[in-house]
Write a protein that holds these residues in place. Structure first.
Motif, PDB file in Angstrom:
ATOM      1  N   ARG A   1      -1.017 104.369  44.420  1.00  0.00           N
ATOM      2  CA  ARG A   1      -0.468 103.857  45.860  1.00  0.00           C
ATOM      3  C   ARG A   1       1.130 104.722  46.273  1.00  0.00           C
ATOM      4  O   ARG A   1       1.219 104.921  47.110  1.00  0.00           O
ATOM      5  CB  ARG A   1      -0.715 102.927  46.739  1.00  0.00           C
ATOM      6  N   SER A   2       2.029 104.035  44.304  1.00  0.00           N
ATOM      7  CA  SER A   2       2.722 104.200  45.215  1.00  0.00           C
ATOM      8  C   SER A   2       3.275 106.254  44.560  1.00  0.00           C
ATOM      9  O   SER A   2       4.786 106.377  45.174  1.00  0.00           O
ATOM     10  CB  SER A   2       3.492 103.303  44.029  1.00  0.00           C
ATOM     11  N   LEU A   3       2.320 106.592  44.322  1.00  0.00           N
ATOM     12  CA  LEU A   3       3.092 108.029  43.826  1.00  0.00           C
ATOM     13  C   LEU A   3       3.851 108.792  44.997  1.00  0.00           C
ATOM     14  O   LEU A   3       3.189 108.539  45.629  1.00  0.00           O
ATOM     15  CB  LEU A   3       1.396 108.384  43.611  1.00  0.00           C
ATOM     16  N   LYS A   4       4.623 109.874  44.933  1.00  0.00           N
ATOM     17  CA  LYS A   4       4.852 110.696  45.442  1.00  0.00           C
ATOM     18  C   LYS A   4       4.377 111.872  45.369  1.00  0.00           C
ATOM     19  O   LYS A   4       4.974 112.880  46.160  1.00  0.00           O
ATOM     20  CB  LYS A   4       6.410 110.610  45.526  1.00  0.00           C
ATOM     21  N   ASP A   5       3.830 112.168  44.423  1.00  0.00           N
ATOM     22  CA  ASP A   5       3.185 113.746  44.738  1.00  0.00           C
ATOM     23  C   ASP A   5       2.010 113.982  45.533  1.00  0.00           C
ATOM     24  O   ASP A   5       1.340 112.819  46.533  1.00  0.00           O
ATOM     25  CB  ASP A   5       1.759 113.395  43.605  1.00  0.00           C
ATOM     26  N   PRO A   6       2.442 114.727  47.148  1.00  0.00           N
ATOM     27  CA  PRO A   6       2.085 115.209  47.636  1.00  0.00           C
ATOM     28  C   PRO A   6       0.750 115.541  47.777  1.00  0.00           C
ATOM     29  O   PRO A   6       0.091 115.133  48.859  1.00  0.00           O
ATOM     30  CB  PRO A   6       2.926 115.810  48.733  1.00  0.00           C
ATOM     31  N   ARG A   7       0.028 115.708  46.979  1.00  0.00           N
ATOM     32  CA  ARG A   7      -1.256 116.244  46.792  1.00  0.00           C
ATOM     33  C   ARG A   7      -1.451 115.122  46.823  1.00  0.00           C
ATOM     34  O   ARG A   7      -2.968 115.271  46.819  1.00  0.00           O
ATOM     35  CB  ARG A   7      -2.034 117.040  45.080  1.00  0.00           C
ATOM     36  N   VAL A   8      -1.266 114.054  46.284  1.00  0.00           N
ATOM     37  CA  VAL A   8      -2.143 112.595  46.072  1.00  0.00           C
ATOM     38  C   VAL A   8      -1.836 112.024  47.400  1.00  0.00           C
ATOM     39  O   VAL A   8      -3.053 111.295  47.954  1.00  0.00           O
ATOM     40  CB  VAL A   8      -1.630 112.055  44.853  1.00  0.00           C
ATOM     41  N   SER A   9      -0.244 111.812  48.103  1.00  0.00           N
ATOM     42  CA  SER A   9      -0.252 110.498  48.764  1.00  0.00           C
ATOM     43  C   SER A   9      -0.200 111.142  50.389  1.00  0.00           C
ATOM     44  O   SER A   9      -0.642 110.615  50.716  1.00  0.00           O
ATOM     45  CB  SER A   9       1.260 110.705  48.663  1.00  0.00           C
ATOM     46  N   GLY A  10      -0.753 112.485  50.358  1.00  0.00           N
ATOM     47  CA  GLY A  10      -0.639 113.271  51.548  1.00  0.00           C
ATOM     48  C   GLY A  10      -2.257 113.197  51.470  1.00  0.00           C
ATOM     49  O   GLY A  10      -2.545 113.702  53.053  1.00  0.00           O
TER      50      GLY A  10
END
Length: 126
Positions: free
Chosen positions: A22-31
């Motif tokens: 949930r705290s990852l900043k990678d747009p592939r994951v958080s987006g």
């Protein structure tokens, strides 16, 4: 007794990874929409862990897995600092299709139920 320990470790890894993803900043994951850790299988020597991931939007599933694989080192380091284990397992992310499989089985059961009710209605008419 060791299998019970592995089960507890699997649950703890699953809980920690769910919070870290949930705290990852990678747009592939958080987006993307919702990303869930459905289960974790750790080898008995705690060297490797298969992490099963379910994504709400199946179109973005491959991108999410690529993002998680690129963040695996970071997630492993964070996991190692939060869990006090001798070895922090190497994370291998795998797409989990158990939800789709369950939906398919449910649809098959509903088809059988519909056919049974149709036959029951025809027998009453005769």
């Amino acid at each position: 007794m060791a299998s019970n320990r592995i089960g507890r470790i699997n649950e703890e890894i699953q809980r920690e990874l769910a919070a870290q993803i949930r705290s990852l900043k990678d747009p592939r994951v958080s987006g993307t929409g919702m990303v869930s850790v459905t289960r974790v299988n750790t080898t008995p020597d705690l060297r490797y862990a298969q992490v099963f991931i379910s994504v709400l939007d199946k179109v973005q599933e491959k991108d999410v897995l690529k993002g998680l694989k690129s963040a695996a080192g970071f997630l492993r380091r964070e996991l190692g600092s939060s869990l006090r284990l001798r070895y922090t397992p190497e994370l291998q992310f795998v797409a989990d299709d158990s939800i789709e499989h369950g939906a398919h089985i449910l649809e098959l059961l509903r088809d059988v139920e519909r056919k049974d009710t149709q036959r029951g209605g025809q027998e009453e008419d005769e």
